[in-house]
Design a protein around this motif. Structure first.
Motif, mmCIF file in Angstrom:
data_model
loop_
_atom_site.group_PDB
_atom_site.id
_atom_site.type_symbol
_atom_site.label_atom_id
_atom_site.label_comp_id
_atom_site.label_asym_id
_atom_site.label_seq_id
_atom_site.Cartn_x
_atom_site.Cartn_y
_atom_site.Cartn_z
ATOM 1 N N GLN A 46 6.433 13.999 -9.056
ATOM 2 C CA GLN A 46 7.397 15.018 -8.675
ATOM 3 C C GLN A 46 8.643 14.968 -9.558
ATOM 4 O O GLN A 46 9.257 15.996 -9.819
ATOM 5 C CB GLN A 46 7.773 14.854 -7.207
ATOM 6 N N SER A 47 9.008 13.762 -10.005
ATOM 7 C CA SER A 47 10.148 13.662 -10.913
ATOM 8 C C SER A 47 9.852 14.373 -12.229
ATOM 9 O O SER A 47 10.698 15.091 -12.775
ATOM 10 C CB SER A 47 10.493 12.194 -11.162
ATOM 11 N N ILE A 48 8.630 14.181 -12.742
ATOM 12 C CA ILE A 48 8.244 14.860 -13.980
ATOM 13 C C ILE A 48 8.212 16.373 -13.781
ATOM 14 O O ILE A 48 8.703 17.148 -14.621
ATOM 15 C CB ILE A 48 6.881 14.335 -14.467
ATOM 16 N N VAL A 49 7.635 16.812 -12.650
ATOM 17 C CA VAL A 49 7.578 18.250 -12.371
ATOM 18 C C VAL A 49 8.982 18.827 -12.240
ATOM 19 O O VAL A 49 9.288 19.903 -12.792
ATOM 20 C CB VAL A 49 6.758 18.501 -11.092
ATOM 21 N N ALA A 55 4.841 5.582 -5.060
ATOM 22 C CA ALA A 55 5.337 5.517 -6.431
ATOM 23 C C ALA A 55 4.722 6.589 -7.332
ATOM 24 O O ALA A 55 5.459 7.293 -8.040
ATOM 25 C CB ALA A 55 5.091 4.110 -6.993
ATOM 26 N N PRO A 56 3.389 6.781 -7.351
ATOM 27 C CA PRO A 56 2.855 7.860 -8.200
ATOM 28 C C PRO A 56 3.339 9.246 -7.778
ATOM 29 O O PRO A 56 3.583 10.106 -8.632
ATOM 30 C CB PRO A 56 1.332 7.731 -8.025
ATOM 31 N N MET A 57 3.495 9.448 -6.461
ATOM 32 C CA MET A 57 3.950 10.760 -5.997
ATOM 33 C C MET A 57 5.374 11.035 -6.466
ATOM 34 O O MET A 57 5.694 12.140 -6.949
ATOM 35 C CB MET A 57 3.867 10.826 -4.472
ATOM 36 N N GLY A 74 10.109 18.880 -1.704
ATOM 37 C CA GLY A 74 10.448 17.770 -0.830
ATOM 38 C C GLY A 74 9.756 17.839 0.514
ATOM 39 O O GLY A 74 9.294 16.830 1.050
ATOM 40 N N GLY A 75 9.661 19.065 1.090
ATOM 41 C CA GLY A 75 9.000 19.202 2.385
ATOM 42 C C GLY A 75 7.527 18.849 2.333
ATOM 43 O O GLY A 75 7.016 18.129 3.198
ATOM 44 N N THR A 76 6.826 19.390 1.320
ATOM 45 C CA THR A 76 5.400 19.046 1.193
ATOM 46 C C THR A 76 5.210 17.554 0.940
ATOM 47 O O THR A 76 4.239 16.955 1.415
ATOM 48 C CB THR A 76 4.772 19.853 0.062
ATOM 49 N N SER A 77 6.139 16.933 0.204
ATOM 50 C CA SER A 77 6.039 15.486 -0.031
ATOM 51 C C SER A 77 6.158 14.711 1.272
ATOM 52 O O SER A 77 5.406 13.748 1.506
ATOM 53 C CB SER A 77 7.129 15.041 -1.006
ATOM 54 N N LEU A 78 7.085 15.114 2.113
ATOM 55 C CA LEU A 78 7.233 14.417 3.399
ATOM 56 C C LEU A 78 5.986 14.573 4.262
ATOM 57 O O LEU A 78 5.557 13.618 4.921
ATOM 58 C CB LEU A 78 8.464 14.952 4.130
ATOM 59 N N VAL A 79 5.407 15.765 4.257
ATOM 60 C CA VAL A 79 4.190 15.974 5.044
ATOM 61 C C VAL A 79 3.047 15.110 4.509
ATOM 62 O O VAL A 79 2.319 14.446 5.268
ATOM 63 C CB VAL A 79 3.797 17.466 5.032
ATOM 64 N N LEU A 80 2.884 15.102 3.192
ATOM 65 C CA LEU A 80 1.828 14.277 2.594
ATOM 66 C C LEU A 80 2.063 12.794 2.852
ATOM 67 O O LEU A 80 1.116 12.040 3.117
ATOM 68 C CB LEU A 80 1.754 14.556 1.091
ATOM 69 N N SER A 110 0.831 -1.205 0.000
ATOM 70 C CA SER A 110 0.000 0.000 0.000
ATOM 71 C C SER A 110 0.867 1.258 0.000
ATOM 72 O O SER A 110 0.550 2.239 -0.679
ATOM 73 C CB SER A 110 -0.919 -0.008 1.225
ATOM 74 N N LEU A 111 1.966 1.228 0.739
ATOM 75 C CA LEU A 111 2.875 2.375 0.722
ATOM 76 C C LEU A 111 3.454 2.599 -0.665
ATOM 77 O O LEU A 111 3.591 3.741 -1.125
ATOM 78 C CB LEU A 111 4.013 2.159 1.732
ATOM 79 N N ILE A 112 3.791 1.506 -1.350
ATOM 80 C CA ILE A 112 4.327 1.650 -2.708
ATOM 81 C C ILE A 112 3.272 2.254 -3.635
ATOM 82 O O ILE A 112 3.566 3.100 -4.483
ATOM 83 C CB ILE A 112 4.801 0.284 -3.230
ATOM 84 N N ILE A 113 2.007 1.826 -3.467
ATOM 85 C CA ILE A 113 0.931 2.366 -4.299
ATOM 86 C C ILE A 113 0.788 3.872 -4.091
ATOM 87 O O ILE A 113 0.470 4.619 -5.018
ATOM 88 C CB ILE A 113 -0.387 1.635 -3.992
#
Length: 469
Positions: free
Chosen positions: A59-62, A53-55, A197-203, A47-50
């Protein structure tokens, strides 16, 4: 060779050769199997990978688009602006006569353009320094100087300094310019990356917290089902919770468990009644035989009654299965000591070994019957018996070896069937019911384990009992 033979062989090769689509499908299957081999097996990790992985992909594309478009575009425009300022200074120096005009040009460059300008003697430019492995500043600034000024120049953009040095070869002098790196380079990129990166960690933290709450009811349901499969009581704090689908699964499991327990209770009650009625009849037979006295030889009838009673007890033990017994602690060391005493009474050579903790959590009476049936069967047909118990990693493995006649490989599963006896010396004696090994396997499976038979190094039979403990 005839042409028809060649044509036939070419047709066969075309038929046997796989098509491109089949080859690609086979390659996809092999790749999927290899990926699945290294994927985590637990639901929480998947579930964590699901979620992650999209996030990460997004973010890599952005980040790539930002670096490719925004960062490079801004750096290119800043470099072009600084180069235009340098070109303007060169025009001022070369257009107006020397003297105070040089000082005015230097002053204007410093006050209005934010550039520190010096005029050096016409010495040769320094040798080109090492190019950085990745520096869009060096690339774009060099490109703009070549396009707008088109004179020999020298750059120093390497290092973490906040200043960029530019030297341009003029006719009778060298123009040296010091510009702040922020004037030529989009240096605030790290702020964007830090925010991303910070917002990603929070999410991710929020997603992990929600996932943990959603996965916990599934894990509790799995634990309850596993306890039921091992014959243990359901955890006291278990109740349906979580998402609607998980609640429905939990309620269905509870209802299934209750139905199975009611069925077992009904069967046990029925067998108890049948046992009572049959024992009453057997008691009447014994009473009638006792009243008959010495008028007739009653020993054969008494033997038949004893055999009937023994068979009745065996049938009831097999059908009942000790399902109503609660789990508790069973001391393997104490049980092995009892086996040694029994071996001395039967005049058998017994060797016992115990590895790990002696206490296990099982149904004590049922598990004692399981081991007694297996070891007693070995005592009956062998002179030498070895019992090895290994308790480790949440499981118990008991191996019973003997030097008896053994059982043919093709008949080893048959002996676990109820009422099955072998024609030869192994299994049950003439007065048995053929239920000893059946009862033993039922008890093992009720604990979530099993019993397997194999050839023994001693020359007879090996019985391997594995149960979770």
């Amino acid at each position: 060779m005839a042409s028809s033979d060649i044509t036939e062989r070419e047709g066969e090769s075309r038929e046997t050769a796989p098509s491109f689509g089949e080859s690609m499908f086979a390659l996809w299957q092999r790749t999927a199997r290899r990926v699945a081999r290294y994927m985590p097996k637990r639901l929480y990790a998947r579930s964590l990978i699901i979620v992650i992985a999209p996030m990460i992909l997004f973010q890599s594309i952005v980040a790539f688009v930002f670096m490719e478009r925004h960062w490079q575009t801004v750096t290119m425009r800043l470099s072009a602006g600084v180069t235009r300022d340098i070109a303007a200074i060169i025009d001022m120096v070369e257009t107006y006569p020397p003297g105070d005009n040089y000082a005015n040009a230097i002053r204007i460059a410093q006050e209005r353009l934010g550039l520190k300008v010096d005029l050096l003697p016409p010495d040769p430019l320094p040798a080109p320094g090492p190019k950085p492995f990745f520096s869009i500043l060096d690339h774009f600034l060099s490109q703009e100087i070549n396009r707008q000024i088109n004179r020999p120049f020298w750059l120093d953009t390497v290092g973490n300094s906040n200043v960029v040095e530019i030297r341009v070869q003029l006719q009778d002098k060298v123009l040296r310019v010091f510009a702040r790196r922020s004037q030529t380079y989009a240096s605030n990129t790290h702020i964007f990356l830090l925010w991303m990166g910070g917002t990603s960690l929070v999410l991710l933290a929020i997603a992990i917290a929600f996932l943990r709450n959603q996965i916990r009811p599934i894990l509790q349901l799995a634990e309850a089902a596993e306890s039921f499969g091992k014959g243990r009581p359901m955890p006291s704090d278990f109740r349906p919770r979580g998402a609607d689908e998980v609640r429905r699964a939990g309620k269905a499991f509870i209802q299934m468990r209750e139905r199975i327990e009611r069925q077992i209770e009904q069967r046990t009650a029925m067998l108890t009644g049948v046992s009572h009625d049959l024992r009453t009849i057997l008691t009447r037979f014994k009473l009638q035989l006792a009243l008959a006295g010495t008028k007739m030889d009653t020993k054969p009838m008494e033997q038949d009654i004893d055999d009937m009673q023994s068979m009745l007890e065996g049938y009831l033990a097999f059908a009942k299965g000790d399902a109503s017994e609660d789990t508790g602690f069973f001391d393997l060391e104490e049980f092995l000591g009892k086996l040694e005493v029994e071996a001395k009474l039967r005049k058998r050579k017994l060797t016992t070994r115990l590895s790990g903790r002696p206490e296990i959590t099982v149904r004590p009476i049922a598990f004692s019957r399981l081991l007694s049936n297996i070891v007693g069967n070995a005592f009956r047909y062998a002179k030498k018996v070895e019992v090895t118990a290994v308790h480790s990693s949440g499981s118990l493995t008991v191996t019973v070896d003997d030097n008896g006649p053994g059982i043919p490989a093709e008949r080893r599963e048959d002996v676990f069937k109820p009422f099955v006896r072998l024609d030869e010396a192994r299994n049950q004696d003439a007065g048995g019911t053929g239920l000893g090994l059946s009862i033993a396997r039922d008890i093992a499976r009720a604990h979530g384990g099993d019993i397997k038979l194999d050839g023994s190094p001693l020359g007879g039979l090996r019985a391997v009992i594995r149960v979770p403990a």
